[in-house]
Write a protein that holds these residues in place. Structure first.
Motif, PDB file in Angstrom:
ATOM      1  N   VAL A  48       0.852  -1.179   0.000  1.00 21.94           N
ATOM      2  CA  VAL A  48       0.000   0.000   0.000  1.00 21.94           C
ATOM      3  C   VAL A  48       0.892   1.235   0.000  1.00 21.94           C
ATOM      4  N   ASP A  49       0.776   2.052  -1.042  1.00 24.41           N
ATOM      5  CA  ASP A  49       1.552   3.289  -1.153  1.00 24.41           C
ATOM      6  C   ASP A  49       0.689   4.446  -0.686  1.00 24.41           C
ATOM      7  N   VAL A  50       0.995   4.988   0.487  1.00 30.82           N
ATOM      8  CA  VAL A  50       0.248   6.126   1.025  1.00 30.82           C
ATOM      9  C   VAL A  50       1.048   7.416   0.941  1.00 30.82           C
ATOM     10  N   ASP A  51       2.191   7.355   0.312  1.00 31.58           N
ATOM     11  CA  ASP A  51       3.028   8.538   0.133  1.00 31.58           C
ATOM     12  C   ASP A  51       2.404   9.435  -0.934  1.00 31.58           C
ATOM     13  N   GLN A 102       3.588   9.114  -4.474  1.00 32.18           N
ATOM     14  CA  GLN A 102       3.148   7.924  -5.202  1.00 32.18           C
ATOM     15  C   GLN A 102       4.247   7.281  -6.057  1.00 32.18           C
ATOM     16  N   SER A 103       5.467   7.249  -5.544  1.00 29.10           N
ATOM     17  CA  SER A 103       6.584   6.633  -6.270  1.00 29.10           C
ATOM     18  C   SER A 103       6.357   5.150  -6.493  1.00 29.10           C
ATOM     19  N   ALA A 104       5.889   4.455  -5.459  1.00 25.99           N
ATOM     20  CA  ALA A 104       5.646   3.018  -5.604  1.00 25.99           C
ATOM     21  C   ALA A 104       4.495   2.758  -6.579  1.00 25.99           C
ATOM     22  N   ALA A 105       3.519   3.650  -6.617  1.00 17.77           N
ATOM     23  CA  ALA A 105       2.408   3.492  -7.559  1.00 17.77           C
ATOM     24  C   ALA A 105       2.912   3.576  -8.996  1.00 17.77           C
ATOM     25  N   ARG A 106       3.819   4.494  -9.258  1.00 17.86           N
ATOM     26  CA  ARG A 106       4.387   4.595 -10.606  1.00 17.86           C
ATOM     27  C   ARG A 106       5.178   3.336 -10.945  1.00 17.86           C
ATOM     28  N   TRP A 107       5.917   2.818  -9.992  1.00 21.53           N
ATOM     29  CA  TRP A 107       6.672   1.587 -10.179  1.00 21.53           C
ATOM     30  C   TRP A 107       5.710   0.449 -10.528  1.00 21.53           C
ATOM     31  N   ALA A 108       4.624   0.335  -9.758  1.00 24.71           N
ATOM     32  CA  ALA A 108       3.644  -0.733  -9.975  1.00 24.71           C
ATOM     33  C   ALA A 108       2.972  -0.599 -11.344  1.00 24.71           C
ATOM     34  N   GLU A 109       2.656   0.617 -11.744  1.00 30.11           N
ATOM     35  CA  GLU A 109       2.041   0.834 -13.063  1.00 30.11           C
ATOM     36  C   GLU A 109       2.973   0.386 -14.184  1.00 30.11           C
ATOM     37  N   ARG A 110       4.252   0.686 -14.050  1.00 25.29           N
ATOM     38  CA  ARG A 110       5.222   0.269 -15.076  1.00 25.29           C
ATOM     39  C   ARG A 110       5.344  -1.247 -15.137  1.00 25.29           C
ATOM     40  N   ALA A 111       5.256  -1.912 -13.992  1.00 26.71           N
ATOM     41  CA  ALA A 111       5.376  -3.372 -13.954  1.00 26.71           C
ATOM     42  C   ALA A 111       4.142  -4.045 -14.549  1.00 26.71           C
ATOM     43  N   ASP A 117      -3.303   4.785  -1.842  1.00 31.41           N
ATOM     44  CA  ASP A 117      -4.346   5.587  -1.218  1.00 31.41           C
ATOM     45  C   ASP A 117      -3.725   6.412  -0.103  1.00 31.41           C
ATOM     46  N   VAL A 118      -4.172   7.637   0.057  1.00 30.12           N
ATOM     47  CA  VAL A 118      -3.656   8.481   1.130  1.00 30.12           C
ATOM     48  C   VAL A 118      -4.721   8.792   2.180  1.00 30.12           C
ATOM     49  N   ASP A 119      -5.916   8.228   2.017  1.00 26.97           N
ATOM     50  CA  ASP A 119      -7.002   8.457   2.978  1.00 26.97           C
ATOM     51  C   ASP A 119      -6.838   7.508   4.166  1.00 26.97           C
ATOM     52  N   PRO A 120      -6.580   8.040   5.366  1.00 24.53           N
ATOM     53  CA  PRO A 120      -6.364   7.179   6.540  1.00 24.53           C
ATOM     54  C   PRO A 120      -7.511   6.210   6.808  1.00 24.53           C
ATOM     55  N   ASN A 121      -8.746   6.603   6.551  1.00 25.13           N
ATOM     56  CA  ASN A 121      -9.884   5.701   6.791  1.00 25.13           C
ATOM     57  C   ASN A 121      -9.833   4.492   5.872  1.00 25.13           C
ATOM     58  N   ASN A 122      -9.475   4.688   4.625  1.00 28.60           N
ATOM     59  CA  ASN A 122      -9.354   3.561   3.691  1.00 28.60           C
ATOM     60  C   ASN A 122      -8.198   2.655   4.081  1.00 28.60           C
ATOM     61  N   ILE A 123      -7.104   3.263   4.496  1.00 33.04           N
ATOM     62  CA  ILE A 123      -5.913   2.491   4.850  1.00 33.04           C
ATOM     63  C   ILE A 123      -6.181   1.615   6.073  1.00 33.04           C
ATOM     64  N   MET A 124      -6.857   2.160   7.061  1.00 31.18           N
ATOM     65  CA  MET A 124      -7.173   1.376   8.257  1.00 31.18           C
ATOM     66  C   MET A 124      -8.044   0.171   7.895  1.00 31.18           C
ATOM     67  N   ARG A 159       4.337   1.551   2.025  1.00 25.93           N
ATOM     68  CA  ARG A 159       5.325   2.589   1.684  1.00 25.93           C
ATOM     69  C   ARG A 159       4.656   3.868   2.139  1.00 25.93           C
ATOM     70  N   HIS A 160       5.146   4.491   3.225  1.00 22.18           N
ATOM     71  CA  HIS A 160       4.338   5.536   3.834  1.00 22.18           C
ATOM     72  C   HIS A 160       5.091   6.795   4.226  1.00 22.18           C
ATOM     73  N   ALA A 161       4.327   7.862   4.227  1.00 27.59           N
ATOM     74  CA  ALA A 161       4.744   9.111   4.846  1.00 27.59           C
ATOM     75  C   ALA A 161       3.906   9.313   6.098  1.00 27.59           C
ATOM     76  N   TRP A 162       2.747   8.657   6.126  1.00 26.31           N
ATOM     77  CA  TRP A 162       1.806   8.749   7.245  1.00 26.31           C
ATOM     78  C   TRP A 162       1.788   7.424   7.978  1.00 26.31           C
ATOM     79  N   GLN A 163       1.791   7.447   9.285  1.00 24.42           N
ATOM     80  CA  GLN A 163       1.790   6.221  10.076  1.00 24.42           C
ATOM     81  C   GLN A 163       0.544   6.206  10.949  1.00 24.42           C
ATOM     82  N   PRO A 164      -0.323   5.177  10.829  1.00 22.59           N
ATOM     83  CA  PRO A 164      -1.540   5.123  11.670  1.00 22.59           C
ATOM     84  C   PRO A 164      -1.196   4.894  13.129  1.00 22.59           C
TER      85      PRO A 164
END
Length: 75
Positions: A23-26, A29-38, A49-56, A70-75
């Motif tokens: 889950v890329d919450v940064d 979205q670097s990991a999201a770009r990586w995943a799209e290329r793969a 997703d960067v919405d804390p409610n969805n992530i939880m 892969r996060h910038a935000w930590q629940p």
């Protein structure tokens, strides 16, 4: 400093014997770009997703053994 590369490679290695969801919450979205290329070659599932409610809610998903974030935000 290599965080995205570490997460994506660790997830690939773990996916050999586990069901893995990354889950890329940064906001960058670097990991999201990586995943799209793969595309279909990505050996694990991926969500961005960067919405804390969805992530939880991801903690309640069945079928995954490991959910590294892969996060910038930590629940």
């Amino acid at each position: 400093m290599g965080k995205t590369t570490t997460v994506m490679n660790l997830a690939a290695a773990l996916s050999r014997a586990n069901n893995v969801l990354v889950v890329d919450v940064d906001p960058q979205q670097s990991a999201a770009r990586w995943a799209e290329r793969a595309g279909d070659d990505l050996p694990f599932d991926f969500a961005a997703d960067v919405d804390p409610n969805n992530i939880m809610g991801l903690r309640d998903l069945d079928g995954y053994d490991i959910v590294p974030r892969r996060h910038a935000w930590q629940p």
